[in-house]
Design a protein around this motif. Structure first.
Motif, mmCIF file in Angstrom:
data_model
loop_
_atom_site.group_PDB
_atom_site.id
_atom_site.type_symbol
_atom_site.label_atom_id
_atom_site.label_comp_id
_atom_site.label_asym_id
_atom_site.label_seq_id
_atom_site.Cartn_x
_atom_site.Cartn_y
_atom_site.Cartn_z
ATOM 1 N N ARG A 1 45.518 55.544 81.643
ATOM 2 C CA ARG A 1 45.905 56.757 80.910
ATOM 3 C C ARG A 1 44.852 57.855 81.016
ATOM 4 O O ARG A 1 45.181 59.019 81.310
ATOM 5 N N SER A 2 43.594 57.528 80.795
ATOM 6 C CA SER A 2 42.547 58.557 80.822
ATOM 7 C C SER A 2 42.461 59.213 82.182
ATOM 8 O O SER A 2 42.358 60.445 82.294
ATOM 9 N N ALA A 3 42.528 58.411 83.239
ATOM 10 C CA ALA A 3 42.459 58.965 84.594
ATOM 11 C C ALA A 3 43.655 59.866 84.885
ATOM 12 O O ALA A 3 43.510 60.941 85.488
ATOM 13 N N LEU A 4 44.834 59.450 84.448
ATOM 14 C CA LEU A 4 46.029 60.261 84.680
ATOM 15 C C LEU A 4 45.970 61.580 83.924
ATOM 16 O O LEU A 4 46.409 62.620 84.433
ATOM 17 N N GLN A 5 45.435 61.570 82.725
ATOM 18 C CA GLN A 5 45.336 62.810 81.961
ATOM 19 C C GLN A 5 44.398 63.799 82.632
ATOM 20 O O GLN A 5 44.615 65.014 82.548
ATOM 21 N N LEU A 6 43.370 63.279 83.300
ATOM 22 C CA LEU A 6 42.479 64.160 84.049
ATOM 23 C C LEU A 6 43.172 64.707 85.294
ATOM 24 O O LEU A 6 43.004 65.879 85.644
ATOM 25 N N GLN A 7 43.964 63.878 85.950
ATOM 26 C CA GLN A 7 44.660 64.290 87.173
ATOM 27 C C GLN A 7 45.837 65.216 86.884
ATOM 28 O O GLN A 7 46.203 66.041 87.719
ATOM 29 N N LEU A 8 46.447 65.065 85.693
ATOM 30 C CA LEU A 8 47.655 65.806 85.344
ATOM 31 C C LEU A 8 47.467 66.537 84.010
ATOM 32 O O LEU A 8 48.116 66.224 83.016
ATOM 33 N N PRO A 9 46.583 67.519 83.982
ATOM 34 C CA PRO A 9 46.326 68.212 82.706
ATOM 35 C C PRO A 9 47.548 68.957 82.179
ATOM 36 O O PRO A 9 47.647 69.219 80.973
ATOM 37 N N GLU A 10 48.509 69.306 83.077
ATOM 38 C CA GLU A 10 49.696 70.039 82.636
ATOM 39 C C GLU A 10 50.784 69.120 82.102
ATOM 40 O O GLU A 10 51.784 69.584 81.538
ATOM 41 N N ALA A 11 50.635 67.800 82.278
ATOM 42 C CA ALA A 11 51.644 66.852 81.797
ATOM 43 C C ALA A 11 51.497 66.621 80.299
ATOM 44 O O ALA A 11 50.434 66.853 79.710
ATOM 45 N N VAL A 12 52.579 66.175 79.677
ATOM 46 C CA VAL A 12 52.583 65.859 78.242
ATOM 47 C C VAL A 12 52.517 64.336 78.104
ATOM 48 O O VAL A 12 53.420 63.628 78.556
ATOM 49 N N PHE A 13 51.456 63.831 77.481
ATOM 50 C CA PHE A 13 51.287 62.392 77.277
ATOM 51 C C PHE A 13 51.633 62.064 75.830
ATOM 52 O O PHE A 13 50.994 62.564 74.898
ATOM 53 N N CYS A 14 52.645 61.223 75.648
ATOM 54 C CA CYS A 14 53.183 60.953 74.315
ATOM 55 C C CYS A 14 52.715 59.620 73.738
ATOM 56 O O CYS A 14 53.026 59.321 72.581
ATOM 57 N N GLY A 15 51.999 58.818 74.520
ATOM 58 C CA GLY A 15 51.581 57.512 74.041
ATOM 59 C C GLY A 15 52.749 56.544 73.974
ATOM 60 O O GLY A 15 53.876 56.863 74.361
#
Length: 404
Positions: free
Chosen positions: A250-264
Motif C-alpha cells: 500500500r505505501s509503495a502504491l500511494q507513492l507511485q499513484l498520488p492521484e489515486a484514491v486509497f480507501c483502505g
C-alpha cells in the motif's frame, strides 16, 4: 427419509473477520452447512478479536505471522492435541482449506484415526514464491502440495483453469466446485452519490476500481499503466483510480499513484457501496485460484476487465458481460479498459449483462455441492494409518516450504 446430519470440522489458517477470498468462502460454507442442520467445528489460529473462551465448537491454536502479510498467520497445533479432541468427539469428515503446519497436523491425525478428509486448493502458494524472490522453492513447494492433496479423498478446486494447471503439475483426483456471490448485498442499487462526491467524481466521470489485497502477487503495476493510458487517450474525461483494500504494497502504491484514491479495507455494506459506486473494475491478477472479487464486481453491475482465467474465464463472455485479455498481455488489458472508457453504450450494455449473469450465481447451490462432496467422502472406506513414519521424511522436507 432425510439424510443424516454431519459433524464437519473445518481446518483453516484464515477465517472471518479476516479479509481475503479464503476467509470469505469458508465463512459462507460454514454458515451454509449450519443452516442445513449440520454441526460445524472449526480449528484455526487465534485472532486478536477472539474472546478468552471461544466455545466448544472452536479449537483456537497459536499463530505465527506470515512474513510480508500483516494480520495473516500460520497456525500451529500438535497432532496429539487433535487426536485427543477427535477421540472424545469424532467428526464425520474434515475439510482442510490450508496446507500449512495446521493443515498438516490435521491430515496426519485424521489418517491415524481413519477420519474422512476433503481438501480445498484455495491459494496458489507455488506461484507466489517467485513474486517474493523465492523461485527456487517453487519445485519443493509444488512437490509438498501434491503429496498433501493426494492423501485426501478429493481436492476441491474453484475454476476450470485452476484444475488444468494442477493437472499439468501432476495433481490428481480434483473436483470442480465454484464460488457464489450474495447478489442482494452486491448490487447496483447501492451506488452512492455522496461517496462519488468524496472521490471528486461527477455522474458522467469514470471510476476505475480495484478491490483486493495490495500485494506483489496481484500484479498491481498494471493499474498504473491502465490509468495513465486512459488519461492520455481521453484527456478531456475525468478518470480516477479508486483502490479498496490493504496490504504490504500500500505505501509503495500511494507513492507511485498520488492521484489515486486509497480507501483502505472495507466490509459488508460499505464494501458493497464502494463496488457499486465504481464504473470499470480492473483485476490484473495472474495468480488467482478463483477471484471472488470478480463475481462481486459483476453482481455490482461493473464493467470488469480481467485476464482470461479463473473466475473471469468462467463468468465473463468477452464483449458481452465484460472484457478479457490473454493472460499476461498487458497491451490487450489496457485496450480492453480503454474500449469501455470510450464507448458509453458498450459500457452500459456490459454492466447490465454482468449483473444479470451474476444474479444467478448464488451460494445455496454451491453449499449443496459442498455437502454432497463431504457425504461422498464419508461413504468411502477409510484406511487407518498407524505407521506414519514412512511419510515423515516427505513431510519434513516440504513442511518448511509454506513458512516462506
Amino acid at each position: 427419509m432425510s439424510a443424516p446430519t454431519l459433524h464437519v470440522t473445518l481446518i483453516s489458517e484464515t477465517f472471518p473477520p479476516e479479509i481475503n477470498g479464503v476467509a470469505t468462502t469458508l465463512g459462507r460454507l460454514s454458515e451454509g452447512l449450519r443452516q442445513r442442520g449440520h454441526q460445524v467445528d472449526l480449528v484455526r489460529p487465534r485472532q486478536a478479536t477472539d474472546p478468552a473462551h471461544a466455545g466448544d465448537e472452536q479449537l483456537l491454536c497459536r499463530g505465527w505471522p506470515v512474513p510480508g502479510y500483516p494480520g495473516l498467520q500460520w497456525g500451529q497445533v500438535s497432532m496429539h492435541k487433535l487426536l485427543r479432541r477427535w477421540r472424545r468427539q469424532r467428526p464425520d469428515v474434515l475439510y482442510i482449506a490450508t496446507e500449512g503446519p495446521l493443515g498438516l497436523s490435521a491430515l496426519r491425525a485424521a489418517r491415524r484415526l481413519g477420519i474422512a478428509v476433503v481438501s480445498g486448493f484455495h491459494t496458489n502458494f507455488q506461484q507466489y514464491t517467485s513474486e517474493y524472490g523465492l523461485g527456487l522453492l517453487t519445485r519443493l513447494l509444488t512437490h509438498y502440495l501434491r503429496w498433501f492433496h493426494r492423501r485426501t479423498h478429493t481436492t476441491l478446486v474453484p475454476s476450470v483453469s485452476q484444475r488444468l494447471e494442477l493437472e499439468r503439475r501432476g495433481f490428481d483426483n480434483l473436483t470442480l466446485m465454484a464460488r457464489g456471490v450474495d447478489s442482494q448485498l452486491f448490487n447496483p442499487g447501492r451506488r452512492n452519490k455522496a461517496l462519488r462526491d468524496q472521490w471528486g467524481l461527477e455522474n458522467e466521470d469514470i471510476a476505475l476500481l480495484y478491490v483486493g489485497r495490495l500485494a506483489a502477487e496481484k500484479n498491481l503495476a498494471v493499474l498504473q499503466q491502465c490509468l495513465h493510458a486512459a488519461q492520455q487517450q481521453y484527456p478531456l474525461r475525468c478518470i480516477k483510480l479508486i483502490v479498496v483494500g490493504d496490504g504490504p504494497q500500500r505505501s509503495a502504491l500511494q507513492l507511485q499513484l498520488p492521484e489515486a484514491v486509497f480507501c483502505g479495507a472495507q466490509r459488508g455494506e460499505a464494501l458493497a457501496e464502494h463496488y457499486a459506486s465504481g464504473d470499470i473494475f480492473l483485476f490484473p491478477s495472474l495468480t488467482e485460484t478463483f477471484g471472488n472479487v470478480v463475481l462481486e464486481a459483476l453482481a455490482s453491475g461493473l464493467g470488469v476487465v480481467a485476464y482470461d482465467q479463473a473466475a473471469a474465464a468462467q463468468h465473463i463472455r468477452h464483449g458481452h458481460s465484460g472484457a478479457l485479455a490473454m493472460p499476461g498481455d498487458v497491451e490487450a488489458f489496457i485496450d480492453a479498459c480503454n474500449w469501455l472508457v470510450e464507448d458509453a453504450e458498450a459500457l452500459r450494455r456490459v454492466r447490465l449483462n454482468a449483473r444479470q449473469h451474476a444474479s444467478r450465481q448464488g451460494w445455496p447451490a454451491i453449499i449443496e455441492q459442498f455437502e454432497n462432496h463431504l457425504r461422498e467422502a464419508c461413504r468411502q472406506p477409510q484406511q487407518l494409518n498407524t505407521a506414519p513414519q514412512a511419510a515423515t521424511l516427505v513431510i519434513k522436507s516440504g513442511s518448511s516450504a509454506p513458512r516462506g
